[in-house]
Every structure is written in C-alpha cells, then in structure tokens.
Design a protein around this motif. Structure first.
Motif, PDB file in Angstrom:
ATOM      1  N   ALA A   1       0.840  -1.198   0.000  1.00  0.00           N
ATOM      2  CA  ALA A   1       0.000   0.000   0.000  1.00  0.00           C
ATOM      3  C   ALA A   1       0.876   1.249   0.000  1.00  0.00           C
ATOM      4  N   PRO A   2       0.323   2.405  -0.339  1.00  0.00           N
ATOM      5  CA  PRO A   2       1.133   3.637  -0.383  1.00  0.00           C
ATOM      6  C   PRO A   2       1.911   3.894   0.904  1.00  0.00           C
ATOM      7  N   GLY A   3       1.248   3.690   2.072  1.00  0.00           N
ATOM      8  CA  GLY A   3       1.950   3.894   3.334  1.00  0.00           C
ATOM      9  C   GLY A   3       3.088   2.906   3.519  1.00  0.00           C
ATOM     10  N   GLY A   4       2.853   1.660   3.126  1.00  0.00           N
ATOM     11  CA  GLY A   4       3.895   0.649   3.230  1.00  0.00           C
ATOM     12  C   GLY A   4       5.068   0.942   2.313  1.00  0.00           C
ATOM     13  N   LEU A   5       4.781   1.400   1.092  1.00  0.00           N
ATOM     14  CA  LEU A   5       5.855   1.759   0.167  1.00  0.00           C
ATOM     15  C   LEU A   5       6.700   2.910   0.710  1.00  0.00           C
ATOM     16  N   ALA A   6       6.020   3.878   1.336  1.00  0.00           N
ATOM     17  CA  ALA A   6       6.749   4.995   1.928  1.00  0.00           C
ATOM     18  C   ALA A   6       7.649   4.510   3.060  1.00  0.00           C
ATOM     19  N   LEU A   7       7.130   3.594   3.884  1.00  0.00           N
ATOM     20  CA  LEU A   7       7.934   3.062   4.987  1.00  0.00           C
ATOM     21  C   LEU A   7       9.135   2.278   4.470  1.00  0.00           C
TER      22      LEU A   7
END
Length: 384
Positions: free
Chosen positions: A338-344
């Motif tokens: 997910a976008p948040g996971g990719l950012a992390l």
C-alpha cells in the motif's frame, strides 16, 4: 547539456613538462621551492586534492535511489504507481552512477599504480562479495545448490565486473576518434545477440557501456552547464512527463529493458526492437540524468561526507533487502504494498544505506574494499 564538439572530439592535451620544470597537480599554480625545503617538508594537503562536494552529493543521492528502487521490487506487484516510480528510477539511477564512474576514470592509463588500485578497489571486493552473497543465498534462502561462481555475477555484484572491464579498456576509448558512437553500436549489437551468454554478465557490460564512455568524454565545463538555472527549470516538466509516461507504460512494458541483462529475443521481442529500445533508453536515461544532476546541491551538505563511502552502501544494502525477502517479511505483511507501506519501505532503505555509507562502516570494510596488498605487487613497478 553536452555540446557535440566537446563530446565527440578530444581537447588538445597540454604539453608534457620538461624534466627540469616543476610538475603541477590539478589546476593550481605553484612556485618551485628550494630542493632542501622540498626534501625535508612533508607534503601539505592542497585544495587540488580536496574532494568535490558536488560529486560526493551526486554519488550519495544516486546510491540512495539504487537502494530505494531495490526495496520496491518485492512490494510493487499490484501497484501501478509503484511500478511507474520504479521504472523512472531504473531509467537513470545506474546510468548516472556509471557516467560519474567514467568521469573519474579518465586518467586510467594502465600504469602500475592505477592497475594496483583497480585490483584492490574493484577486483578484490568483487571476489569477496560475490562469494559472500552466494553463501548468503545458500544458507539464508535454504538454497544449498546455489553455485559460487566468479564468472556468473549474482544480484548486484555485476557492477564491479562491469567497472573492471570498462576501466581496463579506458585507454582504448581514449584513443578512438568517435568513442561514443562506437560504444552505442556495440550496445545495439549486444541487445539482439542472445549468444553472448551470462558469463561475466556481458550483456549488461556491453549495453551499459555507452554511459561509461560518455563519462570519459565529459569535462568540468559540462557539469557547469548542467547546473544552470534554466536546466533545473526544464528538469521539472521533464520529470513530470516521465512519470506520466511511465504510468501509462507500467502495464505494457517489460522491466527487462531497464535491466539490460538479456537480448531482445530472450525477452520474446523481435530482434530489431533491441536496437530501437537501446537507443531510446539511452536518450531517456541521458535526459533524466541531466535533470537529476541539475538539482544536486553544489555546496557541502550533511550527507556530503557519505559520498566517499557509497561503495560500502552499494555492496551492503543487498543483504538487508534479500534478507527481508528470504525471511518472508514482504509476504507476511501485505500492507507494505500500500502507499503507506511503500513509503515506509523507502524510508527504511534510504536510512539503512545512509548508515552503510558512514565513515565508521567504511573503516570496518576497508580491508576488503580498499586493501593495501603491498605484498602482491612489486615495489619497483609501483615506483615506475
């Protein structure tokens, strides 16, 4: 960025100093000192020997892009946006790194000192890390049959093989009248020659060759042109256009074109598409590299000192990414896609590779990345 006359034609070399004249280093003008002073006074550190903050910034930011893009590979499936970002990063991050490598290889002349540095700084790290990565895959991935082969680079060690071959052929490229067109022709032929095989990852060596040769032809004034304000302004719409095109092409284009590790036929494409894609990818990579270089800060930054340790960051970050993959981390936590996971994932990769480039890590790895190895080389040869 690079006017044709300066890229394809060599500037006249300065005449060699006579034996009775003092030899100058860099562009500094020095005054000849009395023999006794020269003999007794230890050499002082001059500004000619100082590292250029701009190029250290380029190397650090490029290695961060490499690590972040590698971290996206296990989690970008199912995300068209992540795949598009990955394609844009892969278009230019290694070409930028290779161009800078070529630029700093201009003085390689097969002298004893340069050959020693090539062996200790490139060949030895390759042997050590190719063996280490192979053993890591054997035991961490439970793959006891994975071979340990120095002629078949695995994962990211291919760059060291390529750099060794490119640098040892530098005198040849420096002697040719039109080296960049020749290198492009070689890359085009490699792109539709499946018989080249996998030994020494020659497909990548040959298909990435034009970027190294281009770096050999560059001069400081070219980088001054890149850093002009109008170039920076043009880089913004260029990047936006690249992102839009990559989003459109994400579901239509094979990633193999970015890796340059196979011929067109091996990817199921007609042979002529290899020639077209090689030239198209070279042009796209060059434009995005210009845009990237134009926005790199010129002044010393907090990360400038890390530019000297990018070889450590490059060679170490693969253990982190592959280790997380072997441990099933990316499969266990689906939300990483997910976008948040990719950012992390991106932040963790960037932070980890930053730590790997720090001076303490560089000092620890120096025995394998910058070994002295005086025992292996003749002293009289080194003096010559």
């Amino acid at each position: 960025m690079f006017p044709a006359p300066n890229v394809f034609h060599r500037a006249p070399l300065p005449s060699a100093p006579r034996e009775s004249e003092p030899r100058h280093q860099g562009t500094m003008t020095t005054t000849a000192a009395p023999p006794a002073t020269v003999a007794n006074k230890p050499p002082a550190t001059s500004s000619a020997k100082r590292r250029d903050a701009y190029f250290d910034n380029v190397k650090y930011l490029a290695i961060v892009l490499v690590a972040v893009a590698h971290s996206w590979e296990p989690v970008m499936d199912g995300s068209r946006t992540a795949r598009a970002l990955y394609m844009v990063a892969y278009t230019f991050h290694m070409p930028a790194f290779i161009i800078i490598s070529g630029y700093f290889s201009r003085s390689f002349d097969m002298s004893a000192a340069k050959v020693k540095r090539l062996v200790t700084g490139v060949a030895v790290p390759y042997v050590v890390f190719e063996t280490a990565y192979s053993l890591f895959k054997r035991y961490a991935d439970d793959s006891p049959d994975h071979p340990i082969s120095l002629i078949d680079p695995w994962y990211l060690t291919w760059f060291l093989v390529a750099l060794f071959i490119w640098r040892i052929t530098t005198p040849l490229w420096q002697s040719l009248r039109y080296p960049l067109p020749v290198a492009l022709v070689i890359a085009v032929f490699a792109s539709f020659s499946p018989t080249i095989g996998d030994d020494l990852d020659l497909q990548r060596v040959l298909q990435f060759l034009p970027f190294f040769v281009l770096g050999l032809r560059l001069r400081p004034e070219h980088f001054e042109m890149v850093r002009r304000r109008e170039v920076r302004m043009l880089a913004l719409p260029l990047l936006a256009g690249a992102l839009v095109f990559a989003y459109w092409a994400a579901s239509r284009m094979q990633l193999g074109w970015f890796y340059r590790s196979n011929s067109a036929q091996e990817m199921g494409a007609p042979w002529w598409s290899g020639a077209v894609m090689t030239l198209a990818m070279f042009g796209c990579a060059l434009l995005l590299t210009i845009g990237f270089l134009s926005w790199v800060p010129r002044r010393p930054m907090w990360f400038t000192v890390l530019g000297a340790g990018t070889i450590c960051g490059y060679l170490l970050h693969g253990f982190l990414i592959k280790g997380a993959e072997y441990a099933g981390l990316f499969d266990t936590y689906d939300w990483l896609s997910a976008p948040g996971g990719l950012a992390l994932v991106s932040l963790v990769a960037a932070g980890a590779v930053t730590l790997m480039c720090t001076p303490p890590v560089r000092r620890v790895l120096r025995p394998v990345t910058e070994p002295e190895m005086d025992w292996a080389f003749r002293r009289d040869a080194a003096r010559r």
